[in-house]
Design a protein around this motif. Structure first.
Motif, mmCIF file in Angstrom:
data_model
loop_
_atom_site.group_PDB
_atom_site.id
_atom_site.type_symbol
_atom_site.label_atom_id
_atom_site.label_comp_id
_atom_site.label_asym_id
_atom_site.label_seq_id
_atom_site.Cartn_x
_atom_site.Cartn_y
_atom_site.Cartn_z
ATOM 1 N N VAL A 1 76.081 68.736 25.605
ATOM 2 C CA VAL A 1 75.394 69.894 25.028
ATOM 3 C C VAL A 1 76.381 70.806 24.319
ATOM 4 C CG1 VAL A 1 74.080 71.969 25.590
ATOM 5 C CG2 VAL A 1 73.495 69.812 26.687
ATOM 6 N N LEU A 2 77.540 71.026 24.938
ATOM 7 C CA LEU A 2 78.556 71.874 24.325
ATOM 8 C C LEU A 2 79.064 71.266 23.021
ATOM 9 C CD1 LEU A 2 80.305 74.408 24.585
ATOM 10 C CD2 LEU A 2 81.959 73.036 25.878
ATOM 11 N N PHE A 3 79.135 69.950 22.953
ATOM 12 C CA PHE A 3 79.584 69.270 21.727
ATOM 13 C C PHE A 3 78.665 69.600 20.553
ATOM 14 C CE2 PHE A 3 79.688 65.734 18.756
ATOM 15 C CZ PHE A 3 81.048 65.549 18.563
ATOM 16 N N VAL B 1 71.937 76.481 21.989
ATOM 17 C CA VAL B 1 72.869 76.122 23.060
ATOM 18 C C VAL B 1 73.463 77.370 23.701
ATOM 19 C CG1 VAL B 1 74.991 74.888 23.609
ATOM 20 C CG2 VAL B 1 73.374 73.914 21.971
ATOM 21 N N TYR B 2 73.797 78.354 22.879
ATOM 22 C CA TYR B 2 74.363 79.594 23.423
ATOM 23 C C TYR B 2 73.363 80.269 24.361
ATOM 24 C CZ TYR B 2 76.037 84.384 23.664
ATOM 25 O OH TYR B 2 76.449 85.621 24.122
ATOM 26 N N ASN B 3 72.109 80.406 23.916
ATOM 27 C CA ASN B 3 71.093 81.032 24.762
ATOM 28 C C ASN B 3 70.841 80.228 26.028
ATOM 29 O OD1 ASN B 3 70.794 83.085 22.917
ATOM 30 N ND2 ASN B 3 68.989 82.221 21.943
ATOM 31 N N MET B 4 70.921 78.910 25.912
ATOM 32 C CA MET B 4 70.725 78.066 27.087
ATOM 33 C C MET B 4 71.825 78.290 28.121
ATOM 34 S SD MET B 4 71.538 75.143 28.897
ATOM 35 C CE MET B 4 72.542 74.151 27.802
ATOM 36 N N PHE B 5 73.074 78.441 27.661
ATOM 37 C CA PHE B 5 74.169 78.697 28.589
ATOM 38 C C PHE B 5 74.042 80.091 29.219
ATOM 39 C CE2 PHE B 5 76.503 75.116 26.652
ATOM 40 C CZ PHE B 5 76.999 74.536 27.807
ATOM 41 N N VAL B 6 73.553 81.057 28.453
ATOM 42 C CA VAL B 6 73.330 82.392 29.024
ATOM 43 C C VAL B 6 72.289 82.314 30.139
ATOM 44 C CG1 VAL B 6 72.418 84.691 28.541
ATOM 45 C CG2 VAL B 6 74.029 83.634 26.953
ATOM 46 N N MET B 7 71.189 81.606 29.879
ATOM 47 C CA MET B 7 70.139 81.481 30.893
ATOM 48 C C MET B 7 70.625 80.662 32.085
ATOM 49 S SD MET B 7 66.165 80.406 30.395
ATOM 50 C CE MET B 7 65.856 81.989 29.586
ATOM 51 N N PHE C 1 79.925 71.071 16.917
ATOM 52 C CA PHE C 1 79.919 70.158 15.778
ATOM 53 C C PHE C 1 78.476 69.839 15.392
ATOM 54 C CE2 PHE C 1 83.735 69.298 18.257
ATOM 55 C CZ PHE C 1 84.715 69.456 17.301
ATOM 56 N N GLY C 2 78.214 69.763 14.081
ATOM 57 C CA GLY C 2 76.887 69.417 13.580
ATOM 58 C C GLY C 2 76.951 68.197 12.679
ATOM 59 N N GLY C 3 75.799 67.600 12.440
ATOM 60 C CA GLY C 3 75.754 66.390 11.631
ATOM 61 C C GLY C 3 75.795 66.646 10.141
ATOM 62 N N GLY C 4 75.581 67.879 9.713
ATOM 63 C CA GLY C 4 75.578 68.183 8.293
ATOM 64 C C GLY C 4 74.173 68.340 7.750
ATOM 65 N N MET C 5 74.050 69.061 6.655
ATOM 66 C CA MET C 5 72.747 69.371 6.090
ATOM 67 C C MET C 5 72.053 68.144 5.504
ATOM 68 S SD MET C 5 71.796 72.095 3.078
ATOM 69 C CE MET C 5 72.484 73.455 4.030
ATOM 70 N N ILE C 6 72.787 67.289 4.790
ATOM 71 C CA ILE C 6 72.168 66.136 4.133
ATOM 72 C C ILE C 6 71.639 65.129 5.154
ATOM 73 C CG2 ILE C 6 72.503 64.245 2.501
ATOM 74 C CD1 ILE C 6 72.510 67.067 1.288
ATOM 75 N N PRO C 7 72.442 64.700 6.168
ATOM 76 C CA PRO C 7 71.867 63.808 7.184
ATOM 77 C C PRO C 7 70.682 64.429 7.919
ATOM 78 C CG PRO C 7 74.262 63.820 7.316
ATOM 79 C CD PRO C 7 73.883 64.919 6.374
ATOM 80 N N HIS C 8 70.758 65.723 8.142
ATOM 81 C CA HIS C 8 69.661 66.411 8.820
ATOM 82 C C HIS C 8 68.387 66.349 7.977
ATOM 83 C CE1 HIS C 8 67.432 69.946 10.440
ATOM 84 N NE2 HIS C 8 67.926 69.495 11.571
#
Length: 292
Positions: A115-117, A152-158, A121-128
């Motif tokens: 989840v932290l990964f 992910v940030y909100n999930m870690f806060v919760m 890091f993201g896959g990029g706009m075009i693959p998305h």
């Protein structure tokens, strides 16, 4: 020495007040100017006479926007996106944070790293975009809702908040026969209302201000969000809009007046509820400081 100390502290306090007052003025004055322009006559706007108070007060720009109907439709779309998107966000954030807050969960460390990964890091706009297009979700709100189900940030806060709930409460409920769903719905969620309220507000504000994803994935003009429609109106005000509306002539409307009215029209809803929800923003900042 004591007198000098108090004088220095008093001077610093007054300098701090002055600095904060200047910052507040720099923030408020542009907004007041936009409001004044939206309620002013075209002659005063063209002459540059409007500053912080409307000149030759009139409602023509707002009446024209309502008669045109584009912003009304865009606001309905934004309300739909905000309500459904926030509801989906909170459901899936809770369902992800609760099991990950339990040390007894098998493979918990690997899941947290995975989840932290995705946060780093993201896959990029075009693959998305290619993925969304292959699923047939382009020009639907699901193209916006599904990829943003969980922050992910909100999930870690919760998750951090859930970990702070005493384990004795869950143990006593388990002894009485409560399963995991009962624990979550009857104990964890009622005790977690501060973090739920704060994150709900963060999600809702994010959806209300959504722009880029709508611009990329929504093709139909009748599905555009308020922010996209606002940008289009700021970028180009058509001559038809300047002439439309009963009793409104081209001489009483200017592009600047239409744009100012559209800006005010779009920010008033979220601005009107902020004073009542400000405490949740403060709670959210404090909750975000918890290390998980």
């Amino acid at each position: 020495m004591r007198t000098n100390y108090f004088n220095s502290a008093s001077l610093f306090r007054w300098l701090n007040y002055i600095f904060l007052a200047l910052c507040a003025a720099a923030t408020v004055f542009p907004f007041l100017n936009i409001i004044a322009v939206s309620f002013s006559d075209s002659r005063a706007i063209s002459a540059g006479e409007v500053f912080l108070w409307p000149i030759e007060f009139n409602w023509d720009a707002y009446r024209n926007l309502i008669d045109d109907g584009q912003l009304i439709v865009a606001m309905k779309n934004t309300v739909l996106m905000t309500v459904v998107g926030t509801l989906l966000n909170m459901v899936f954030t809770i369902l992800a944070a609760y099991p990950l807050s339990k040390s007894r969960l098998r493979g918990r460390s690997i899941m947290l790293q995975a989840v932290l990964f995705t946060m780093l890091f993201g896959g990029g706009m075009i693959p998305h975009f290619l993925l969304i297009n292959s699923l047939g979700l382009v020009n639907t709100y699901w193209a916006i809702w599904l990829p943003a189900l969980i922050s992910v940030y909100n999930m870690f806060v919760m998750k951090s908040f859930f970990e702070g709930i005493p384990a004795e409460l869950e143990e006593s409920a388990s002894i009485d026969g409560a399963n995991e769903w009962v624990l979550l719905l009857k104990i964890i969620i009622p005790l977690s209302m501060p973090v739920i309220a704060a994150l709900t507000l963060f999600y809702a504000v994010g959806w209300w201000n959504s722009y880029m994803n709508v611009l990329i994935y929504i093709r139909s003009t009748d599905k555009m969000s308020l922010m996209v429609k606002l940008y289009q109106m700021i970028d180009l005000v058509s001559p038809e809009m300047l002439r439309s509306g009963e009793g409104v002539t081209e001489q009483t409307l200017t592009p600047e007046g239409i744009r100012a009215a559209a800006i005010v029209f779009s920010i008033i809803p979220i601005l009107s509820v902020y004073p009542f929800l400000q405490k949740y923003f403060v709670k959210g900042v404090l909750l975000g400081s918890v290390k998980g």
